[in-house]
Design an enzyme around this catalytic site. Structure first.
Site, PDB file in Angstrom:
ATOM      1  N   ASP A   1      48.630  45.729  32.814  1.00 18.50           N
ATOM      2  CA  ASP A   1      47.737  44.571  32.911  1.00 18.50           C
ATOM      3  C   ASP A   1      48.467  43.253  32.688  1.00 18.50           C
ATOM      4  OD1 ASP A   1      48.060  45.501  30.222  1.00 18.50           O
ATOM      5  OD2 ASP A   1      46.471  44.155  29.588  1.00 18.50           O
TER       6      ASP A   1
ATOM      7  N   GLU B   1      47.073  46.299  27.525  1.00 17.51           N
ATOM      8  CA  GLU B   1      47.898  45.835  26.403  1.00 17.51           C
ATOM      9  C   GLU B   1      47.457  44.465  25.914  1.00 17.51           C
ATOM     10  OE1 GLU B   1      51.414  43.881  24.461  1.00 17.51           O
ATOM     11  OE2 GLU B   1      50.227  43.254  26.192  1.00 17.51           O
TER      12      GLU B   1
END
Length: 411
Positions: free
Chosen positions: A78, A145
């Site tokens: 991400d 994350e």
């Protein structure tokens, strides 16, 4: 393909260009994860996915290197979705538009996603290479994350087989990290009571801004001012003297960013208006004297505002004392590595609504015991203020091992 696909080393930049073309903000990584799975499958690699959504790819050792220690390369899928105010961009639908600006690659109106797109690209480039000689190789790509570390927390024991893990998500080019702070969010919530604006009072908004701010992980040791703490210090020093009544306090925008600006709406007796301006001007000059070598652009404003209600004197005193007493900044430096912060705290965001004021802090520490120590500090402050404190998003620290074998190899 965009112009960056022609940069060198070309395999790395071609992967990064493809990553930019597939939307992948936190919690919307599925399309990019599927592309990577399809690509790795097409390369004949062993690909798995755990129930959390993490992607695991394995590549056999080069002939003759089967006895080498296995290496795990790790990145996260991400990216942080931020855009300029005048940019029309849907991060769940629209691709990032990278371009070359002099010596830098950047994006049109949005974040680039090099964190951690370049990490992913480097992992995939290693997997794709037919020339590199290596022992058993694994690639772990985690999800979410940036918004909670869901992937890392959900990783099951036994999935990784390698002996050495190299994380590709660092901050500075040319530097290798050998440790990382763990952390936790700490939230202090004070219930407040309000009453009507006293007769003969006028309202003002006092503003402190122009501070450098910065990342609470990378810049906490630099001595930069925290706007929340500095404005709270002014209130603690002069609220009683001015017979000041607080209406609202707000400051900071992200828990992991050192606040660059803070605002307090206050009411003072009309006869104290000039004294407020005088004291705030004096305080500004004092800050410039104290912080002038670090903070070169401190700006303050004292301007008209409007309100109907103020905090009661008891509620106000509790909040100001809480903010003034709340620890902030470096708590302890590392004994193992000179110049490295071991434990810190950032008083990041303060918000006010009709019935409460919330102080949101981010605790960081290389040691879990250091994090617990600061949690205890905040709990004690909250207890003294009859406030509620909660901790969330806790993740463990990675204490540096100065005797690490892989560290010696890398050095």
């Amino acid at each position: 393909m965009s112009e960056i696909s022609q940069l060198s080393p070309q395999p790395l930049w071609q992967f990064f260009d493809k990553i930019c073309s597939i939307p992948h903000p936190s919690k919307h990584e599925e399309a990019l994860a599927q592309y990577i799975i399809d690509w790795a499958t097409g390369e004949g690699l062993d690909v798995r996915r755990d129930p959390t959504g993490n992607v695991f790819i394995k590549k056999p050792a080069t002939t003759g290197m089967e006895d080498r220690k296995g290496v795990v390369l790790q990145a996260h899928i991400d990216m942080v979705p931020q855009k300029n105010e005048d940019t029309d961009h849907d991060f769940t639908q629209d691709p990032i538009q990278p371009y070359i600006d002099g010596e830098w690659v950047t994006a049109k109106g949005t974040t680039l996603g090099a964190d951690n797109g370049m990490g992913m690209a480097s992992c995939l480039a290693v997997l794709a290479s037919k020339e590199l000689k290596h022992g058993p190789l694994e690639v772990l790509l985690t999800i979410d994350e940036e918004a909670g570390m869901t992937g890392a927390f959900g990783l099951e024991a036994g999935w990784l087989e390698g002996d050495i893990l190299l994380n590709t998500d660092s901050e500075q080019e040319g530097e290798i990290y050998m440790g990382c702070a763990g952390g936790a969010d700490g939230s202090i919530k004070l219930n407040i009571e309000r009453e009507a604006l006293p007769s003969g009072y006028i309202t003002r908004q006092i503003t402190l801004k122009g501070l450098k701010g910065g990342h609470s992980g990378c810049d906490i040791h630099t001595g930069r001012g925290n706007a929340n703490k500095l404005l709270g210090r002014f209130l603690a020093g002069h609220a009683a003297e001015l017979d000041l009544r607080l209406v609202e306090f707000r400051g900071g925008s992200l828990r992991n960013a050192i606040p660059r600006e803070a605002f307090a709406t206050v009411a003072v007796p009309a006869e104290n208006e000039a004294k407020l301006a005088e004291l705030f001007t004096f305080y500004t000059e004092l800050l410039k004297e104290e912080l002038g070598r670090v903070e070169t652009d401190i700006v303050t404003f004292n301007e008209a505002a409007s309100t109907e209600n103020t905090l009661t004197s008891v509620t106000q005193a509790r909040f100001i004392a809480t903010l003034n007493a709340c620890p902030n900044g470096v708590i302890r430096m590392s004994d193992d590595i000179e110049g490295v912060v071991e434990t810190s705290l950032n008083v990041g965001v303060i918000t006010t609504d009709e019935s409460s004021i919330t102080i949101l802090c981010l605790i960081r520490s290389l040691m879990d015991s250091g994090r617990s120590m600061v949690e205890g500090m905040l709990s004690s402050v909250a207890e003294l203020a009859s406030a509620q404190v909660t901790f969330s998003g806790t993740y463990p620290g990675w204490k540096p091992d100065v005797n690490s074998e892989i560290l010696e190899v890398m050095k």
